[in-house]
Design an enzyme around this catalytic site. Structure first.
Site, PDB file in Angstrom:
ATOM      1  N   LYS A   1       0.839  -1.293   0.237  1.00  0.00           N
ATOM      2  CA  LYS A   1      -0.179   0.018  -0.093  1.00  0.00           C
ATOM      3  C   LYS A   1       0.910   1.370  -0.035  1.00  0.00           C
ATOM      4  O   LYS A   1       0.471   2.304  -0.585  1.00  0.00           O
ATOM      5  CB  LYS A   1      -0.928  -0.048   1.176  1.00  0.00           C
ATOM      6  CG  LYS A   1      -1.923  -0.922   1.038  1.00  0.00           C
ATOM      7  CD  LYS A   1      -3.168  -0.873   2.326  1.00  0.00           C
ATOM      8  CE  LYS A   1      -4.166  -2.088   1.968  1.00  0.00           C
ATOM      9  NZ  LYS A   1      -5.089  -1.949   3.243  1.00  0.00           N
TER      10      LYS A   1
ATOM     11  N   LYS B   1      -3.688  -9.495  -6.592  1.00  0.00           N
ATOM     12  CA  LYS B   1      -4.991 -10.122  -6.080  1.00  0.00           C
ATOM     13  C   LYS B   1      -6.364  -9.320  -6.520  1.00  0.00           C
ATOM     14  O   LYS B   1      -5.949  -8.187  -6.942  1.00  0.00           O
ATOM     15  CB  LYS B   1      -5.252 -10.597  -4.515  1.00  0.00           C
ATOM     16  CG  LYS B   1      -5.341  -9.031  -3.887  1.00  0.00           C
ATOM     17  CD  LYS B   1      -5.700  -9.376  -2.511  1.00  0.00           C
ATOM     18  CE  LYS B   1      -6.003  -8.092  -1.673  1.00  0.00           C
ATOM     19  NZ  LYS B   1      -6.469  -8.044  -0.333  1.00  0.00           N
TER      20      LYS B   1
ATOM     21  N   LYS C   1     -10.680  -4.422  -4.151  1.00  0.00           N
ATOM     22  CA  LYS C   1     -11.712  -3.665  -4.201  1.00  0.00           C
ATOM     23  C   LYS C   1     -11.100  -2.130  -4.398  1.00  0.00           C
ATOM     24  O   LYS C   1     -12.002  -1.266  -4.958  1.00  0.00           O
ATOM     25  CB  LYS C   1     -12.815  -3.621  -3.163  1.00  0.00           C
ATOM     26  CG  LYS C   1     -12.307  -3.301  -1.928  1.00  0.00           C
ATOM     27  CD  LYS C   1     -13.454  -3.319  -0.762  1.00  0.00           C
ATOM     28  CE  LYS C   1     -13.507  -4.385   0.459  1.00  0.00           C
ATOM     29  NZ  LYS C   1     -12.203  -4.368   1.305  1.00  0.00           N
TER      30      LYS C   1
HETATM   31  P1  TYM Z   1     -10.418  -6.806   3.114  1.00  0.00           P
HETATM   32  O1  TYM Z   1     -11.729  -5.999   3.013  1.00  0.00           O
HETATM   33  O2  TYM Z   1      -9.449  -6.496   2.213  1.00  0.00           O
HETATM   34  O3  TYM Z   1     -11.062  -8.392   2.618  1.00  0.00           O
HETATM   35  C1  TYM Z   1     -12.437  -8.897   3.380  1.00  0.00           C
HETATM   36  C2  TYM Z   1     -11.847 -10.402   3.154  1.00  0.00           C
HETATM   37  O4  TYM Z   1     -12.071 -10.806   1.693  1.00  0.00           O
HETATM   38  C3  TYM Z   1     -10.788 -11.536   1.449  1.00  0.00           C
HETATM   39  N1  TYM Z   1     -10.421 -11.036   0.180  1.00  0.00           N
HETATM   40  C4  TYM Z   1     -10.276 -12.093  -0.921  1.00  0.00           C
HETATM   41  N2  TYM Z   1     -10.275 -13.571  -0.900  1.00  0.00           N
HETATM   42  C5  TYM Z   1     -10.007 -14.212  -1.898  1.00  0.00           C
HETATM   43  N3  TYM Z   1      -9.463 -13.680  -3.143  1.00  0.00           N
HETATM   44  C6  TYM Z   1      -9.479 -12.242  -3.207  1.00  0.00           C
HETATM   45  N4  TYM Z   1      -9.320 -11.743  -4.426  1.00  0.00           N
HETATM   46  C7  TYM Z   1      -9.794 -11.422  -2.037  1.00  0.00           C
HETATM   47  N5  TYM Z   1      -9.800 -10.190  -1.710  1.00  0.00           N
HETATM   48  C8  TYM Z   1     -10.104 -10.023  -0.429  1.00  0.00           C
HETATM   49  C9  TYM Z   1      -9.739 -11.135   2.521  1.00  0.00           C
HETATM   50  O5  TYM Z   1      -9.067 -12.149   2.664  1.00  0.00           O
HETATM   51  C10 TYM Z   1     -10.685 -10.829   3.732  1.00  0.00           C
HETATM   52  O6  TYM Z   1     -11.104 -11.673   4.237  1.00  0.00           O
HETATM   53  N6  TYM Z   1      -7.955  -6.570   7.286  1.00  0.00           N
HETATM   54  C11 TYM Z   1      -9.329  -7.276   6.882  1.00  0.00           C
HETATM   55  C12 TYM Z   1     -10.762  -6.733   7.466  1.00  0.00           C
HETATM   56  C13 TYM Z   1     -10.572  -6.959   8.841  1.00  0.00           C
HETATM   57  C14 TYM Z   1     -10.662  -8.051   9.562  1.00  0.00           C
HETATM   58  C15 TYM Z   1     -10.336  -7.891  10.921  1.00  0.00           C
HETATM   59  C16 TYM Z   1     -10.759  -9.444   9.098  1.00  0.00           C
HETATM   60  C17 TYM Z   1     -10.244  -5.842   9.586  1.00  0.00           C
HETATM   61  N7  TYM Z   1     -10.165  -6.461  11.065  1.00  0.00           N
HETATM   62  C18 TYM Z   1     -10.490  -8.864  11.903  1.00  0.00           C
HETATM   63  C19 TYM Z   1     -10.752 -10.453   9.976  1.00  0.00           C
HETATM   64  C20 TYM Z   1     -10.796 -10.167  11.475  1.00  0.00           C
HETATM   65  C21 TYM Z   1      -9.507  -6.597   5.218  1.00  0.00           C
HETATM   66  O7  TYM Z   1      -8.615  -5.887   4.762  1.00  0.00           O
HETATM   67  O8  TYM Z   1     -10.254  -7.388   4.758  1.00  0.00           O
END
Ligand code: TYM
Length: 336
Positions: free
Chosen positions: A112, A200, A203
């Site tokens: 990032k 990957k 969003k």
């Molecule tokens: P975020 O918003 O980036 O993604 C949310 C969830 O989606 C999964 N994910 C994917 N899985 C497969 N292929 C992809 N291309 C893909 N893109 C995203 C991510 O692995 C995630 O599970 N840090 C976390 C949010 C968060 C969180 C937490 C999660 C904040 N606090 C505590 C669990 C526990 C995140 O950025 O998610």
């Protein structure tokens, strides 16, 4: 006994097929036998610049997607991260017990930071990006979950969460924090960008052609999948190294249809890329169309949606407040 499951999605943008296949579909599968705490990480969303209106809209839209995807508000506790203040309070305590080096080593921070610099060479790197994982650790440790369903891109953050929990347990009080385990579904795949299948599907990608959004209609899905990068071989085989584009399409197909990669490969044996893409377009559309309709219904009644989130926050707060108090006592902050 029921296991406790905790996870969240950041409200930085519109949800993608990767978010659904890597995370939300697992929340739905896990909800029948477990106790779920699922939130919208709107505090993580401000670690990168985001417009006020966009942040608020994304937060409600994600809540509507959760329910539309099948999360049952009568079973799962769904809430917004900022509604439970304990997250930021524990985050600060964990931050004070983390080291600069370990935060700087996080690949997501490095990625990032690089992206931010590429967009604007003179821009300063927000500290929030660096301390992102300590807030995530607080999100998790407050609830003492047994399982944390996240995609493999979050494994490093989860490992740091375990490290911090063990560090505080050793420093203050054994068993202060439960060590959480990552949950990944058996045949889960990391869904990759359609134009650059070595990174990957995200969003926050600047190029919408790389991403299938949950809100994409049939025309948009068709256009994006037709333009998805493959190779010139016209052989449908899973080989991430040599055929990342085709492998990604196979992974998408297998994940949606609950097939193994081998089953997907044999289904497409002797077929060409055009057939593969047509099948995938139909599969994605059939998955998303009914979800989109339900999401619109949830969004059209915002008062009820907000009520569900507030109920979820109330339930979450009971657990979070008690854990925070225990931590404050253990480290000497609670002086009374
Ligand atoms: P975020 O918003 O980036 O993604 C949310 C969830 O989606 C999964 N994910 C994917 N899985 C497969 N292929 C992809 N291309 C893909 N893109 C995203 C991510 O692995 C995630 O599970 N840090 C976390 C949010 C968060 C969180 C937490 C999660 C904040 N606090 C505590 C669990 C526990 C995140 O950025 O998610």
């Amino acid at each position: 006994m029921k296991k406790r499951v905790l996870s969240g999605v950041t409200s930085t943008g519109k949800l993608t097929l990767g978010n659904y296949l890597g995370a939300i579909s697992n929340f739905v599968k896990l909800q029948t036998e477990n106790e779920l705490f699922i939130f919208i990480a709107n505090l993580h969303a401000i670690t990168i610049p985001i417009a006020k209106k966009e942040l608020a809209t994304n937060t409600l839209e994600i809540a509507a997607w959760y329910f539309a995807c099948g999360i049952d508000p009568n079973v799962a506790n769904v809430f917004v991260q900022s509604d439970v203040l304990e997250h930021t309070q524990l985050s600060y305590i964990l931050l004070c017990n983390s080291y600069l080096g370990e935060l700087e080593r996080m690949t997501q921070f490095k990625d990032k930071m690089q992206k931010t610099k590429q967009q604007n060479k003179t821009i300063s790197i927000p500290t929030g990006l660096l301390v992102y994982p300590t807030l995530m650790a607080a999100d998790i440790l407050l609830y003492e979950p047994d399982l944390v369903p996240v995609g493999s891109d979050q494994t490093q953050h989860l490992e740091l969460t375990k490290t911090l929990a063990e560090r505080l347990n050793a420093k203050y009080q054994a068993n202060l924090f439960k060590i959480p385990q990552q949950y990944q579904a058996q045949h889960s795949h990391r869904i990759m960008s359609l134009q650059d299948p070595t990174k990957k599907m995200s969003k926050s990608d600047d190029n919408p052609k790389n991403v299938i959004f949950l809100s994409d209609d049939l025309n948009t899905i068709t256009e994006k999948i037709k333009k998805a990068v493959t190779d010139s071989e016209n052989i449908i085989k899973y080989d991430i190294e040599k055929k990342p584009g085709v492998s990604n399409l196979l992974a998408i197909y297998a994940s949606i249809t609950n097939k193994t990669i081998a089953e997907a490969e044999s289904y497409f044996a002797s077929k060409d890329y055009s057939f593969l893409k047509t099948e995938i377009i139909t599969t994605i559309h059939n998955l998303l169309a009914p979800i989109q309709e339900k999401q619109q219904k949830y969004l059209s009644d915002q008062a009820s949606l907000i009520k569900l989130l507030q109920q979820g926050a109330e339930n979450a707060k009971k657990i979070a407040a008690s854990k925070l108090q225990e931590v404050q006592k253990a480290i000497g902050i609670n002086y009374q």
